[in-house]
Each structure stands twice: as structure tokens, then as C-alpha cells.
Design an enzyme around this catalytic site. Structure first.
Site, PDB file in Angstrom:
ATOM      1  N   TYR A 196      -6.350  -0.532  -6.930  1.00  0.00           N
ATOM      2  CA  TYR A 196      -5.818  -1.829  -6.469  1.00  0.00           C
ATOM      3  C   TYR A 196      -5.129  -1.763  -5.097  1.00  0.00           C
ATOM      4  O   TYR A 196      -4.924  -0.701  -4.561  1.00  0.00           O
ATOM      5  CB  TYR A 196      -4.973  -2.527  -7.526  1.00  0.00           C
ATOM      6  CG  TYR A 196      -3.720  -1.895  -8.089  1.00  0.00           C
ATOM      7  CD1 TYR A 196      -3.042  -0.866  -7.477  1.00  0.00           C
ATOM      8  CD2 TYR A 196      -3.202  -2.406  -9.281  1.00  0.00           C
ATOM      9  CE1 TYR A 196      -1.876  -0.364  -8.024  1.00  0.00           C
ATOM     10  CE2 TYR A 196      -2.035  -1.897  -9.847  1.00  0.00           C
ATOM     11  CZ  TYR A 196      -1.381  -0.878  -9.208  1.00  0.00           C
ATOM     12  OH  TYR A 196      -0.229  -0.382  -9.747  1.00  0.00           O
ATOM     13  N   GLU A 197      -4.880  -2.918  -4.545  1.00  0.00           N
ATOM     14  CA  GLU A 197      -4.420  -3.049  -3.142  1.00  0.00           C
ATOM     15  C   GLU A 197      -5.406  -2.381  -2.183  1.00  0.00           C
ATOM     16  O   GLU A 197      -4.995  -1.802  -1.168  1.00  0.00           O
ATOM     17  CB  GLU A 197      -3.024  -2.463  -2.940  1.00  0.00           C
ATOM     18  CG  GLU A 197      -1.957  -2.892  -3.913  1.00  0.00           C
ATOM     19  CD  GLU A 197      -1.797  -4.397  -4.056  1.00  0.00           C
ATOM     20  OE1 GLU A 197      -2.288  -5.134  -3.186  1.00  0.00           O
ATOM     21  OE2 GLU A 197      -1.209  -4.844  -5.053  1.00  0.00           O
ATOM     22  N   GLY A 198      -6.682  -2.514  -2.460  1.00  0.00           N
ATOM     23  CA  GLY A 198      -7.710  -1.893  -1.621  1.00  0.00           C
ATOM     24  C   GLY A 198      -8.069  -0.537  -2.178  1.00  0.00           C
ATOM     25  O   GLY A 198      -7.233   0.358  -2.189  1.00  0.00           O
TER      26      GLY A 198
ATOM     27  N   ARG B 241       0.820  -1.211   0.000  1.00  0.00           N
ATOM     28  CA  ARG B 241       0.000   0.000   0.000  1.00  0.00           C
ATOM     29  C   ARG B 241       0.855   1.263   0.000  1.00  0.00           C
ATOM     30  O   ARG B 241       0.549   2.227  -0.692  1.00  0.00           O
ATOM     31  CB  ARG B 241      -0.974  -0.018   1.181  1.00  0.00           C
ATOM     32  CG  ARG B 241      -2.128  -0.938   0.914  1.00  0.00           C
ATOM     33  CD  ARG B 241      -3.127  -1.031   2.059  1.00  0.00           C
ATOM     34  NE  ARG B 241      -4.273  -1.828   1.598  1.00  0.00           N
ATOM     35  CZ  ARG B 241      -5.319  -2.153   2.349  1.00  0.00           C
ATOM     36  NH1 ARG B 241      -5.386  -1.771   3.616  1.00  0.00           N
ATOM     37  NH2 ARG B 241      -6.306  -2.868   1.837  1.00  0.00           N
TER      38      ARG B 241
END
Lengths: 596, 596
Positions: A439-441, A295
Site C-alpha cells: 500500500y501507498e504505492g 510513505r
């Protein structure tokens, strides 16, 4: 035109000057990495980005990845560039020397990451994902697995991936269906389909090591029944060489808005042999180890693209002749003035610049904390650094990617009609940057992580790791003097942040939807205050340099002017955010679902 | 998935209810177009958009336009769709019956435009540009030219273009180089190269009529030496049929970020025969006739894409199951709740909705003014309507396209990772919408037009056409009552706008860069206040309907809730804009050019 040269002077400023008294103290384990040494690393990385990575950015976008009969081929030049990247040791900068890494500070490594994201975001994904996978193995895998996989991942000989998403579940991983069945020899048979797997298949390395979320038989439902498995594309032989293939196949690659040189794969696991990483049913914890590292890196992707977009826009604004300055002709010998003379073009350039330098300053502070968390000899500092990175991880991810995307679009706007043409290269920045908000949350998930998990944790302890230094700085620097307008501005925005925090804490207790309704605005508010704090500190340092004399007057002078622009033209956003947060969830949730 | 069904109920609201007492009064010439009749037109347009235009939007983006040996071929289905479009009379809705048009109100025509932009923006460009060209011919060409060209352009048998930009000049048309040499027969020989010509060449019609900016020999330098010429692709014979080709060639089509089914052409004129439109060296005046018409239409493009993006996002938010509602399970029979239950998803949906309905309301007001300007029997009303459209044209163009672009990106965000995949269709909205912020004058140029030309014109007369109704509405509706919070909010934002206007007027007098530095923020501030005013009026109407009883409770109830969201969650942006304007140009212009 895509223009990029690493902003080395500003990088050295945030690394060597800005955060030296940030409360995390000196870190003896990293003292060998002197400014001279790290400067040499940064300069070499700048050269590599400029000469190797940047030249294949546009061509990679045009060509894209190829998929034929299960085989993925990266665009021309990527394989050779990756070879040079690995041979140059760029995959292992901050990795543990135990596994062949160079043990450099994260604070240096993250600046190098920024450079490769600026020069070629698609390329950066291949080693980037690998780094996330390596972090999870290092943190959770057995010694046997580490011994086999870590050296080859750290050296870049093999790549790693993170296989989380399935077509019906991204954010809500509790729904996932991939299965892992234990075998007598301690391994597992993994079966299922994953989508959106960056670098899931490619031609850069001989082997690819997948970290796969799956369910054990009879695992509890939801996220408490998820485990993490290491599943190589080819099973390694005892001597470390590549053995038989392992039932891992790429079914297709996605056609995307951007990031076209990065292969986004549908991966099928068919009775593939895997090994458990971490405890059974504790896969989410192991996953979050790699996810959190990723993140911060994704946030830096936003900054990286924002910087390249800024430089490309500056180049054009100086080159393109159109109209005359409102304050008198500036280019009397030419048919028109360069568009950089126009206030509205300045507004766009200064906004990008202020975003980038602010993000870089905040990122360097977080990187210092990552180093302190890992290496500080003082347990209290270690804890405080860990609190700070926990708090700031969602902020860096969401705010930086939002601002990077804004910057990319401002660059397109500076180019006018030419910006919409693929040839100009700037619209690629806008398309490439877009995915980082997802992406990645998604950034909405980051905001929920901040207000739902981080704010209240340990009765606000994470938050204090940030609020205390800001409050102290305001107190220490208040009073009359040249810093007064800035300190007043910081105090006002910080006050709005404190009030918002109290509002959310109070309302959220009785109604979690209230916290959810405030989350995105709150994250941006907190991030802008953090950037303002960094800018105020930078101004103080620059002011002292100018006062006591320096050879680099232009640099420090520009720093203060950029900081002033941030306070006058960006920080006012906090006034709107505060009012929006105060309004609460009412009007947001009022409409019946059927009325949409 | 691309989802679009025209929001007919809201369209009828803004057409028949919202602006009936806007001070432009009844327009006798348009009275024959009763609500029954216009509803039938809108319903048929909705069907056409849904059944003919929408189905070829995604495929058109994938296929793009083809260019081979100077010939441009539109994507599959476009030719047939255009034939139906022209045969259905959609090219001539608001055109003068003298030329075969149907003389419908602009207020209706603009709603139909919105539909085609929602369904298929690329398609809409072909008749859209034609409409701009027709406006210029109607306003400035000789009767002979009108007689030859108007009927075929109005019927859609031929298309028109606007050829302004050259590679070295877009905004600064004073630099253009295309030449026109007078001939003995009263015609001109036009020679030069133009770029970025939308619909410059295609296979939809037998002939294409170019309106070309060029210089006469010995014309004064700069914009005062530009004339406008009509240059057909094929010279018409006396009987109106197509004669010899005219030295007009398409050299290439651009590869763009989006709008791929719209051919953006490089056009070469080589001794092409043309005729002067308007006076020699007064081409900019004629050009602005078409440009101003186009600017409102481009604003509506932003709204159109924003609406389609909203509908596509709503569909997904109801369909996609992920996570559980924070206020308790909403879909107990399913594995998860639809994501529309989550506050942050609501935030995005409501923001798009509030932007769209607000833009539609403001657009309808401006369209009413366009009709009053054209048809009102009262010279005072006619003048006031002209003032209002002059003021609002840059606002509609820039604000609507900014908000449409924001909406498209919010839709992508609602889709998460799936939104980044081309197959989902929503990233196309984001790419398509992007150009509208640039063409027909970048949004920065619109802002300069607003503060530089419109604010001060006739000692503020344009501005009064907007400020007076707002001030009156606030006065008439102040006092205790359910409208109080909204009226207070409107008054606060309007106060900020008045103060900002005074600040800009005062500073701009001594330093035009001050006006330039404030321009973009001021345009957004003014636009948001205009939308707030429309929402407050809509709320009053809806409130009375609910009070006195209505069969459409759900519609009016939703209108008030959307308005409330706008006031609570969007209008606070004005607080930031006010502070940014107040800050002035100082920090924006402080940095030396070399320091960038």
C-alpha cells in the site's frame, strides 16, 4: 509469544549521537527539545506501547473488525486504547503548535511511530492515516477549512482518511471515476465508490474526515484531471460540533491476510458535500503531499514489525531447548541447550538485528532531514534536506518494508513448527507486515519513482545530497586502521552503486524500459549502501567511545559487532544486485506475452 | 483468482527429453512405461487436479477443519474428492505391485504430486503422509504387519501418519518421552502425546495407521533409545475389517497460518496397542526412511505452490489494466495496458517462472535417480543414484520450499492491494507455502544435514555424483559458440561452489560451527548451481531442436529465454552467497547471548 519492549538505547543512539554531524547542522527552532526532554517522551511512549497497545495486538488479530448494517466496530480494547492515545497527546507530537500540536522534531515522532507499529500495527493505522490527511489539509486547504478541521484532527478528536483507490484503479489513478460537481455555495457534491480505505469507518472517533480524489465535470482525462476534496462523514456545525450525516457510507470491510484489526473499507459517497483542497485538477500534487509523508511512515511500519519479530524470536531462541551446541554443551543442567547457540539460528537473529538497526539508523537520518527541511534557517540546508528526503522516501518505503517482511519470516522460522501456529503470535507479524510492501504505492512503484523521477531530477541534485556525504566519509576515513575492512567494503558497494547509476542513466535515456528493468534491484542496492554508510559511521562513533572509555561498553561493543555482521553477511547482496542490474532488460522482456 | 492447469508440456520435457543422458542409463524394469502411457497418466492427473482438487482449495481454506468431541471433519468436498482420488488409483502410482500398487516410475509419480500440491496443498497432505508411512512399513516392518497394512494403505482405503514431534521436542527427537511397554504377545502398549500430526485424525478413511516414535523401558537416552511403532486407530480383525478402538484420541487441532484444510492434530496415545517396526532402539533409521521420502515430497510442495502462484499471477497480469507501457501503448483500444507490459511485473513473473522450471528440471533429475536407485540392474549405477538422492534430498526440500514461498509472495505482489484480500486466493498460496520451509526438518536442519552429513560422507562420494556430471558438461561444451555465455556463467558459479566446499571442509574440520555458519548459504548455492546445470542442458537440447527444425518452436524458444533469464537475473545470487560463506562464522557468533 509476542515480546516487545522499545529499544530505547538504540533509539537514543540514532537520535543523539549518530547523526549529529550529518551536514544538516543545528536547528534553532528545535533546540528546546533537549535529549533529557526527548528521552522522557520516548520512555513514556515505550510504556504506552508496552502496556496499552501490545496487549491488544494478538486479540485484535483473532477478533478482527466487525461490520453490521454499515457500522464498523473495532476489536475489544481498541476504543479505550485510542482514547488514551489521543488524551496522551500521541496524535500531535510533531504537529504545528498553531493547531494544538506539540511541535516536536520528526526525528522523535518517527521513533514513537516505530514503537506503535511494533506493538500494534493495526492500531497504528488509525492515527497514521489521520496524520497523512492532516498533512494534506495543512499544506493545501483554505484557511477556513484548516480552522475548522485542523484542531480536531491534531487533537485526535476526529480521524482522517485518504480515499484514492477505486476497484479498477490503484497505481493508475488517472482512470478514476469519482465525480465532484460544484455548487453555488462553493462546495461540491462528491459521488463515487472507493475501495481499500484504511480506517474509512470505525468507532474510535465521532467524526471521520475523508480526503477524496475525484474529477470535476469536464476535467482533462488522466491524472491531470484529478482534484482533491475534503468530505466529512458528518457535516460540522458552526460551533464545531457534529451536524447532519453527509451521504458517506461504508459498504463492506475487506477480509484480509492480516492487519485484521484495521478496518479496510469500501466507501460510497452519494452526493456528499465536500470542499476543494488545493487547486482544481491539481489533486495529484496535494495527494503526493500526504502520500510522501505516509510513505516514510509505511517504511517505519516495516521496521516496527521487524523489531517486534526480532525480539519475539530472541525470546524464543533463549527459551527453547533443543540440541547441543557444536562447540560444547552450554546448558549442562538442562536436557538441551537453548537454540540461540546454533549458528543457523544466530544467522537469522543477527540478520534481523542488522536489518533493524540499519533501518533505524537510516530512518533517523531521513527524519533529521525532514526536520531540517521544515525548520532550518539556512536555505541551502533546507534545499539539500528536501532533496535528500525526496530521494530517500521511496527507499525507506520499499526497502524497510521488504526487510521487515523478511525479518518477520525469519522469526517464524526461528520458532519452527510453533511459528506456524496462530497462538505463537509470530505468524501474525508476517501477515501484518505483508501489506506494507503494497500500500501507498507498491514497492515496484517506489523503485520506478526512484529511478524515473528522483535520479535524474535537477541533473542529479537529489542524488548528490546522498552521494557527497558518502564519498566524503570514505575519503576522510580511508587508510590503514581498524576501520579499513569496513571502509573498503563501503567503497566497493558505493562503487557498484555509482556504476549502476551511470548504467541506468545512460541506457534509460534511449530506452525507459531499461530503467524500469533495473529499478527494484537499484533501490535495494542504494538502500543497502545507505545502511552500510550509517553502520560505518556508527562503528566509528562506537570505536571512539570504547577507546576513550565509556560506562556502556556492552552497547557500543554490540553495535560494532552488528555492523561487522552487516558488512560481512548482508552487504555482499550488493554484488548480486550489481550483476543483475548490469544484465539489463533483455532477458526480462524477451518472452512474448502469449508465451506466458 | 486461483488459476491452475498442469504445465504438461514442460513436464513431458523434463521427463522424456532433459534427463535421458544423465548417466543413470535405461531402466529395463520401467521400460513398459512408454512416453505414450505416461503422457496419458499425466493428462488424467491434470484433469483430476483441475476438476476435482482445485475447486475445493479456496473453500477449504475458508472453512477449515472442524473439531468437535474428538472428531475431526474435513471441509466440504474433501471426503468425496478423497474417495475419487483413491478409486482413481492415485494413492498407489509408484507403489510396489506386490501390494496392489501400479509400479510407475517415481519420475512420473512426482509430477503427479506436483499437480496435486498446485491444485490443493491441504488435500495433498492426507495421501502424502500416508505415502511416507507406507514407505517405512515397507522398508522395516515384519512380513505380518506388511501383509495386514500394506494393501489397505496402498489402495488408500486407510491413511497413515508420522507421529514424531512432542511439544518440547521437534528437531531434537532425542528428548521425546512417549513410552512403549512390551507385552507378552509381542505387541507393545504405547502411551504419550504427540503434536503437529498432519492427518492425525479425519473423516476421509475408516482407519488411520500411526507410525509413532517412542522409547522402550530402559532404552538408552537420546536418539539412540528411540524405536518406531505401528499403532492403528482401530485394531484390525483377522479378516481385515475394523475392530475395537485402540486408545488413540485427537485432543485438539491447531489453528494455523495456512494449510487450514489439513488437520494438524494433537494425538494422545493411552495404552494403545502397537507393534515394533524395525529393530528396537533403531527407530531413527526407520524414521529417516519415511522422512527422506517425505523431504523430497515437501520440496515438491514448494514447487507445486510456486507453479500455481505463477499461473495465477500471469492471469492477473494479463487481465489487469493499469498504466501504459514505457515502450509505447500496447492496448490502444483499452483505458490502459495490461500490467504484464511493465518491466517490474515481468521481473516478478520471469523470476517465478525461472524458479519453477528450474526446480521441475532438478526434481526430475532426482526422481530419475530414485528410480535408478530402486530398479537399475547395474550396482554401480544403483550406488551412484543412491548417493545423488542422499545429497539432493535436503537441497530439494529446502531450496524448493524457499523458492516456492518467494514465488507465492511475488504473486501477491503482482496483484497489488487485491493480493492482500483473501478473495483473490493468492495470499492463500503464501500462507500455505510457508509451512513447507518448516516441517519434515526446518530448512536450517536440511542445510546442516547437507554440510554435516552429506558433504563428507565416504570422502565426498555423494558430492562427486553431482560434481562429476557438471564438470564433464562444462568441459564438453566449452569453447566458442552460442552456449558460451551460459557455460561461462555455469563454470563461474560452479567454481564458487567448489571453492566454498573446500573452505567449509577445511574450516569445518577444526570447528564444526564454521560448517553450521555456512550451511544455509551453501545449500542455496549448491541448489542454484544444480538448477543452472539443468538449464544449460535444457538450452542445448532446445537449441538443437530449433536448429534441426521442430513443430514446437514456441516451447523451445521460451525455454531458452527462461534459461537466459535464470543465468542473467537469478544465478548472480551465487556471487553474494560465495562472499557470505567466505566470511565465516566470526561475526555471526560474536555477540554474547546476553547482548541479544
Amino acid at each position: 509469544m509476542q515480546v516487545y519492549d522499545a529499544p530505547l538505547r538504540d533509539m537514543r543512539f540514532v537520535l543523539d549521537e549518530l547523526h549529529q554531524d550529518d551536514g544538516f547542522g543545528g536547528i534553532p527552532a528545535l533546540e528546546e527539545f533537549t535529549p533529557d526532554l526527548t528521552s522522557a517522551v520516548l520512555e513514556e511512549a515505550a510504556r504506552f506501547s508496552r502496556e496499552v497497545l501490545a496487549p491488544i495486538n494478538r486479540s485484535g488479530d483473532e477478533e478482527g473488525c466487525h461490520f453490521e448494517n454499515g457500522v464498523v466496530r473495532t476489536p475489544e480494547g481498541f476504543k479505550e486504547a485510542y482514547k488514551q492515545f489521543a488524551e496522551g497527546g500521541w496524535t500531535s507530537l510533531a504537529s504545528d503548535p498553531e493547531w494544538g500540536g506539540q511541535g516536536l522534531p520528526e526525528a522523535v515522532s518517527k521513533l514513537v511511530e516505530e514503537m506503535s507499529c511494533s506493538a500494534n500495527l493495526s492500531f497504528g493505522l488509525y492515527p497514521g492515516l489521520s496524520h497523512g490527511a492532516t498533512t494534506a489539509i495543512e499544506g493545501h486547504a483554505s484557511e477556513d477549512l484548516k480552522r475548522i478541521y485542523m484542531p480536531k484532527l491534531v487533537s485526535g478528536e476526529w480521524c482522517g482518511t485518504m480515499c484514492l483507490t477505486e476497484s479498477h484503479c490503484g497505481t493508475d489513478l488517472g482512470l478514476l471515476r469519482t465525480r465532484a460537481v460544484p455548487q453555488d455555495d462553493g462546495s461540491y457534491r462528491v459521488t463515487g465508490s472507493k475501495i481499500f480505505i484504511s480506517a474509512g469507518e470505525h468507532d474510535l472517533t465521532d467524526n471521520i474526515i475523508h480526503l477524496v480524489l475525484a474529477r470535476l465535470p469536464d476535467a482533462p482525462k488522466g491524472v491531470k484531471g484529478i482534484s482533491l476534496f475534503l468530505v466529512p462523514k458528518y457535516l460540522p456545525k458552526d460551533d464545531g460540533s457534529i451536524g447532519p450525516s453527509n451521504g458517506v457510507a461504508c459498504g463492506a470491510i475487506e477480509h484480509k491476510m492480516g492487519l485484521k484489526a484495521s478496518a479496510t473499507c469500501q466507501m460510497n459517497f452519494d452526493d456528499s458535500t465536500g470542499w476543494l483542497v488545493g487547486e482544481p485538477n491539481k489533486g495529484m500534487a496535494a495527494m503526493f503531499t500526504m502520500m510522501n509523508a505516509e510513505r516514510v511512515s509505511v517504511g517505519i511500519q516495516g521496521l516496527g514489525v521487524g523489531e517486534a519479530a526480532y525480539q519475539s524470536a530472541v525470546w524464543y531462541a533463549k527459551d527453547r531447548l533443543q540440541g547441543r551446541s557444536l562447540s560444547g554443551v552450554k546448558n549442562p543442567g538442562g536436557p538441551a541447550d537453548p537454540i540461540i547457540v546454533h549458528p543457523d539460528v544466530r544467522r537469522m537473529l543477527m540478520t534481523m538485528r542488522a536489518y533493524n538497526e540499519g533501518c533505524r539508523a537510516l530512518s533517523a537520518w531521513v527524519s533529521r532531514a525532514l526536520d531540517a527541511e521544515k525548520h532550518s534557517p539556512d536555505p541551502e540546508v533546507k534545499q539539500r534536506a528536501a532533496d535528500f528526503t525526496a530521494l530517500m522516501t521511496p527507499v525507506v518505503k520499499a526497502l524497510f518494508t521488504d526487510l521487515g517482511h523478511e525479518s518477520a519470516h525469519l522469526a517464524v522460522q526461528c520458532y519452527g513448527g510453533h511459528g506456524y501456529i496462530r497462538e505463537s503470535g509470530v505468524e501474525q507479524y508476517a501477515r501484518d507486515a505483508r501489506i506494507a510492501m503494497i500500500y501507498e504505492g507498491t514497492n515496484g512503484i517506489q523503485a520506478l519513482d526512484l529511478v524515473g523521477r528522483k535520479l535524474g531530477a535537477h541533473t542529479g541534485r537529489y542524488l548528490r545530497s546522498f552521494f557527497h556525504p558518502v564519498a566524503n566519509f570514505i575519503e576522510e576515513n580511508s587508510g590503514e586502521g581498524p576501520m579499513k575492512p569496513m571502509i573498503d567494503g563501503l567503497a566497493r558497494a558505493f562503487g557498484a552503486l555509482q556504476l549502476s547509476t551511470a548504467t541506468i542513466a545512460q541506457r534509460g535515456l534511449s530506452d525507459p524500459e531499461e530503467a524500469g528493468a533495473a529499478a527494484s534491484d537499484y533501490l535495494r542496492l542504494l538502500g543497502l549502501v545507505a545502511m552500510a554508510y550509517c553502520y560505518a559511521r556508527a562503528t566509528k562513533i562506537a570505536g571512539l567511545k570504547l577507546l576513550f572509555g565509556t560506562d556502556e561498553k556492552a552497547f557500543y561493543d554490540a553495535k560494532i559487532k552488528t555492523a561487522t555482521f552487516f558488512f560481512e553477511r548482508i552487504l555482499p547482496q550488493t554484488a548480486a544486485l550489481f550483476l543483475q542490474i548490469k544484465a539489463g532488460k533483455r532477458s526480462m522482456m524477451a518472452l512474448d506475452q502469449d508465451a506466458f
